[in-house]
Design a protein around this motif. Structure first.
Motif, PDB file in Angstrom:
ATOM      1  N   ASP A   1       0.851  -1.198   0.000  1.00 39.94           N
ATOM      2  CA  ASP A   1       0.000   0.000   0.000  1.00 39.94           C
ATOM      3  C   ASP A   1       0.883   1.244   0.000  1.00 39.94           C
ATOM      4  O   ASP A   1       2.093   1.170   0.242  1.00 39.94           O
ATOM      5  N   ASN A   2       0.260   2.386  -0.259  1.00 41.01           N
ATOM      6  CA  ASN A   2       0.989   3.661  -0.276  1.00 41.01           C
ATOM      7  C   ASN A   2       0.540   4.552   0.875  1.00 41.01           C
ATOM      8  O   ASN A   2       0.456   5.767   0.741  1.00 41.01           O
ATOM      9  N   GLY A   3       0.230   3.921   2.010  1.00 45.48           N
ATOM     10  CA  GLY A   3      -0.286   4.659   3.159  1.00 45.48           C
ATOM     11  C   GLY A   3       0.782   5.428   3.914  1.00 45.48           C
ATOM     12  O   GLY A   3       1.874   5.703   3.401  1.00 45.48           O
ATOM     13  N   ILE A   4       0.478   5.749   5.170  1.00 47.37           N
ATOM     14  CA  ILE A   4       1.367   6.598   5.972  1.00 47.37           C
ATOM     15  C   ILE A   4       2.591   5.840   6.473  1.00 47.37           C
ATOM     16  O   ILE A   4       3.521   6.441   7.002  1.00 47.37           O
ATOM     17  N   GLY A   5       2.608   4.520   6.291  1.00 43.27           N
ATOM     18  CA  GLY A   5       3.773   3.739   6.671  1.00 43.27           C
ATOM     19  C   GLY A   5       3.870   3.499   8.172  1.00 43.27           C
ATOM     20  O   GLY A   5       3.009   3.913   8.952  1.00 43.27           O
ATOM     21  N   ILE A   6       4.946   2.847   8.560  1.00 39.71           N
ATOM     22  CA  ILE A   6       5.188   2.506   9.962  1.00 39.71           C
ATOM     23  C   ILE A   6       6.538   3.077  10.375  1.00 39.71           C
ATOM     24  O   ILE A   6       7.535   2.914   9.659  1.00 39.71           O
ATOM     25  N   ALA A   7       6.574   3.734  11.508  1.00 42.43           N
ATOM     26  CA  ALA A   7       7.830   4.309  11.997  1.00 42.43           C
ATOM     27  C   ALA A   7       8.849   3.191  12.235  1.00 42.43           C
ATOM     28  O   ALA A   7       8.502   2.098  12.706  1.00 42.43           O
ATOM     29  N   GLY A   8      10.112   3.468  11.917  1.00 41.76           N
ATOM     30  CA  GLY A   8      11.163   2.472  12.089  1.00 41.76           C
ATOM     31  C   GLY A   8      11.277   1.965  13.514  1.00 41.76           C
ATOM     32  O   GLY A   8      11.556   0.794  13.751  1.00 41.76           O
ATOM     33  N   SER A   9      11.023   2.850  14.494  1.00 43.58           N
ATOM     34  CA  SER A   9      11.114   2.446  15.899  1.00 43.58           C
ATOM     35  C   SER A   9       9.973   1.521  16.308  1.00 43.58           C
ATOM     36  O   SER A   9      10.076   0.788  17.301  1.00 43.58           O
TER      37      SER A   9
ATOM     38  N   LEU B   1       5.784 -14.494   7.622  1.00 42.11           N
ATOM     39  CA  LEU B   1       5.175 -13.156   7.633  1.00 42.11           C
ATOM     40  C   LEU B   1       6.255 -12.115   7.867  1.00 42.11           C
ATOM     41  O   LEU B   1       6.994 -12.184   8.855  1.00 42.11           O
ATOM     42  N   GLU B   2       6.331 -11.177   6.951  1.00 37.72           N
ATOM     43  CA  GLU B   2       7.345 -10.117   7.062  1.00 37.72           C
ATOM     44  C   GLU B   2       6.720  -8.794   6.648  1.00 37.72           C
ATOM     45  O   GLU B   2       5.951  -8.734   5.675  1.00 37.72           O
ATOM     46  N   VAL B   3       7.043  -7.730   7.376  1.00 39.18           N
ATOM     47  CA  VAL B   3       6.522  -6.388   7.086  1.00 39.18           C
ATOM     48  C   VAL B   3       7.694  -5.447   6.837  1.00 39.18           C
ATOM     49  O   VAL B   3       8.634  -5.394   7.632  1.00 39.18           O
ATOM     50  N   VAL B   4       7.619  -4.717   5.724  1.00 41.06           N
ATOM     51  CA  VAL B   4       8.660  -3.745   5.379  1.00 41.06           C
ATOM     52  C   VAL B   4       7.995  -2.393   5.186  1.00 41.06           C
ATOM     53  O   VAL B   4       6.981  -2.276   4.496  1.00 41.06           O
ATOM     54  N   SER B   5       8.554  -1.367   5.819  1.00 39.53           N
ATOM     55  CA  SER B   5       8.031  -0.017   5.651  1.00 39.53           C
ATOM     56  C   SER B   5       9.186   0.959   5.786  1.00 39.53           C
ATOM     57  O   SER B   5       9.940   0.909   6.753  1.00 39.53           O
ATOM     58  N   GLU B   6       9.326   1.826   4.799  1.00 43.91           N
ATOM     59  CA  GLU B   6      10.415   2.797   4.817  1.00 43.91           C
ATOM     60  C   GLU B   6       9.841   4.212   4.758  1.00 43.91           C
ATOM     61  O   GLU B   6       9.892   4.895   3.745  1.00 43.91           O
ATOM     62  N   GLY B   7       9.265   4.609   5.869  1.00 37.27           N
ATOM     63  CA  GLY B   7       8.757   5.984   5.973  1.00 37.27           C
ATOM     64  C   GLY B   7       7.387   6.178   5.379  1.00 37.27           C
ATOM     65  O   GLY B   7       6.494   6.746   5.986  1.00 37.27           O
ATOM     66  N   GLU B   8       7.172   5.703   4.149  1.00 39.54           N
ATOM     67  CA  GLU B   8       5.875   5.886   3.490  1.00 39.54           C
ATOM     68  C   GLU B   8       5.519   4.603   2.759  1.00 39.54           C
ATOM     69  O   GLU B   8       6.335   4.029   2.045  1.00 39.54           O
ATOM     70  N   GLY B   9       4.306   4.129   2.959  1.00 43.50           N
ATOM     71  CA  GLY B   9       3.886   2.878   2.343  1.00 43.50           C
ATOM     72  C   GLY B   9       4.364   1.674   3.140  1.00 43.50           C
ATOM     73  O   GLY B   9       5.351   1.742   3.869  1.00 43.50           O
ATOM     74  N   THR B  10       3.637   0.586   3.003  1.00 42.71           N
ATOM     75  CA  THR B  10       3.961  -0.644   3.735  1.00 42.71           C
ATOM     76  C   THR B  10       3.793  -1.834   2.796  1.00 42.71           C
ATOM     77  O   THR B  10       2.833  -1.893   2.021  1.00 42.71           O
ATOM     78  N   THR B  11       4.719  -2.778   2.888  1.00 38.42           N
ATOM     79  CA  THR B  11       4.632  -4.013   2.114  1.00 38.42           C
ATOM     80  C   THR B  11       4.630  -5.193   3.077  1.00 38.42           C
ATOM     81  O   THR B  11       5.530  -5.308   3.914  1.00 38.42           O
ATOM     82  N   VAL B  12       3.611  -6.025   2.970  1.00 40.39           N
ATOM     83  CA  VAL B  12       3.507  -7.227   3.792  1.00 40.39           C
ATOM     84  C   VAL B  12       3.735  -8.431   2.891  1.00 40.39           C
ATOM     85  O   VAL B  12       3.109  -8.543   1.828  1.00 40.39           O
ATOM     86  N   MET B  13       4.628  -9.323   3.306  1.00 47.62           N
ATOM     87  CA  MET B  13       4.952 -10.503   2.507  1.00 47.62           C
ATOM     88  C   MET B  13       4.523 -11.759   3.258  1.00 47.62           C
ATOM     89  O   MET B  13       4.963 -12.008   4.376  1.00 47.62           O
ATOM     90  N   LEU B  14       3.648 -12.549   2.612  1.00 51.21           N
ATOM     91  CA  LEU B  14       3.220 -13.843   3.138  1.00 51.21           C
ATOM     92  C   LEU B  14       3.912 -14.927   2.315  1.00 51.21           C
ATOM     93  O   LEU B  14       3.688 -15.026   1.103  1.00 51.21           O
TER      94      LEU B  14
END
Length: 337
Positions: free
Chosen positions: A263-271, A311-324
């Motif tokens: 997705d191209n959402g607000i993403g997840i903070a690295g912390s 299950l893996e989640v990657v987010s770099e400031g903006e947008g989130t990618t979930v891999m199953l």
């Protein structure tokens, strides 16, 4: 067993023996015994006392170390009293009886708690099944009477259905083995079904969805996988940005097929990334979205673990990618080939 503490515990015995030595020495001196005879008697007494303390210490330490090792190997350590040998010492026999009484009390309490949990779980599941009937009825009425109001109502009904499904799967997550069927599953079909489950929610929030062609077939439970995808779609909608988009595609690498949800959402903070699967954790985004519960990703990780899905989640400031990730063994690969 600590030697220093053992000596401290034996201090009364040592003091009594020292006092006995003193009285004996005085008595022998008054009786006219020679000094070297008195010293020899005292030396023998001290030697016997030291040997006794040392032998008792070594025997007790060996026994207690063995008992400790047996306890550490037990999964239910409160059952140690059941495998202990009958002690020879009277005080150990009393302690064993106390442990058995404590064990019996604990087992009764565990059974009581398990009964309460089972009854509560059964009630929750029954309630959810009951409440689904009026939800389905309201959805049918709204679909048969299309207008702006009913479209908004349908989106809210999807929210309600989403939360009831979440509660149901949470109740069942402890014993998924009783409610899943592993079979060959078409990833594209599951993705489209999950999108259909949230179509009004996606439409109301202006979310664009694209699904690339998928040829991937995996062995999993399609119902549970569909629930996991619904959680991911709900999160993508909840934490959407401007002109929100969700992109589904698959990637095959070696003996692994990965379903990507981007997705191209607000993403997840690295912390926050290391803790997103913790139960109840909402992170910095949860402070801006009041409806966040911190249960969705926790359930996804739990169910993926039960089904053997990576299950893996990657987010770099903006947008989130979930891999199953789905592992394909050699037998499945030959069948599909």
């Amino acid at each position: 067993m600590n030697g220093k503490k053992y000596l401290v515990n034996k201090l009364p015995v040592i003091l009594i023996n020292l006092l006995g030595m003193l009285f004996l020495a005085v008595f022998l001196l008054v009786s006219g015994s020679e000094g070297h005879s008195i010293l020899f008697i005292l030396f023998v007494w001290i030697l016997v006392l030291s040997c006794d303390l040392m032998i008792v210490y070594r025997v007790r330490k060996k026994y207690l170390d063995k008992l400790l090792a047996m306890t550490e190997q037990l999964e239910e350590r409160y059952l140690i009293a059941e495998i202990m040998e009958k002690p020879e010492r009277a005080d150990d026999a009393v302690f064993l009886e106390i442990m058995k009484m404590a064990e019996k009390s604990m087992l009764e309490k565990i059974m009581e708690i398990e009964t309460e949990r089972r009854e509560y779980k059964e009630y929750i599941e029954q309630w959810i099944h009951e409440v689904k009937t009026p939800i389905a009825a309201m959805k049918l009425i709204s679909e048969n009477n299309r207008c702006d109001f009913t479209r908004e109502l349908l989106a809210e009904l999807e929210h309600v259905n989403h939360y009831t499904e979440q509660a149901l799967y949470y109740a069942r997550s402890e014993h998924t083995e009783k409610d899943y069927i592993i079979r060959e599953t078409d990833l594209a079909n599951v993705v489209h079904c999950a999108i259909a489950d949230s179509k009004y929610l996606l439409r109301q929030n202006g979310v664009s969805v694209t699904v690339d062609e998928m040829n991937g077939h995996v062995y999993t439970d399609d119902k549970w996988l569909r629930f996991i995808l619904n959680q991911l779609i709900g999160n993508a909608v909840k934490y959407r940005g401007e002109q929100p988009e969700i992109h589904f595609y698959s990637v095959k690498s070696g003996d692994t097929v990965s379903l990507m949800v981007e997705d191209n959402g607000i993403g997840i903070a690295g912390s926050d990334l290391p803790r997103i699967f913790d139960k109840g954790f909402t992170g910095s985004n949860g402070r801006t979205v009041q409806s966040s519960t911190g249960i969705g990703l926790y359930l996804c990780r739990k169910l993926c673990g039960k089904l053997g899905i990576g299950l893996e989640v990657v987010s770099e400031g903006e947008g989130t990618t979930v891999m199953l990730s789905f592992h394909i063994n050699d037998f499945v690969a030959r069948v599909q080939g």
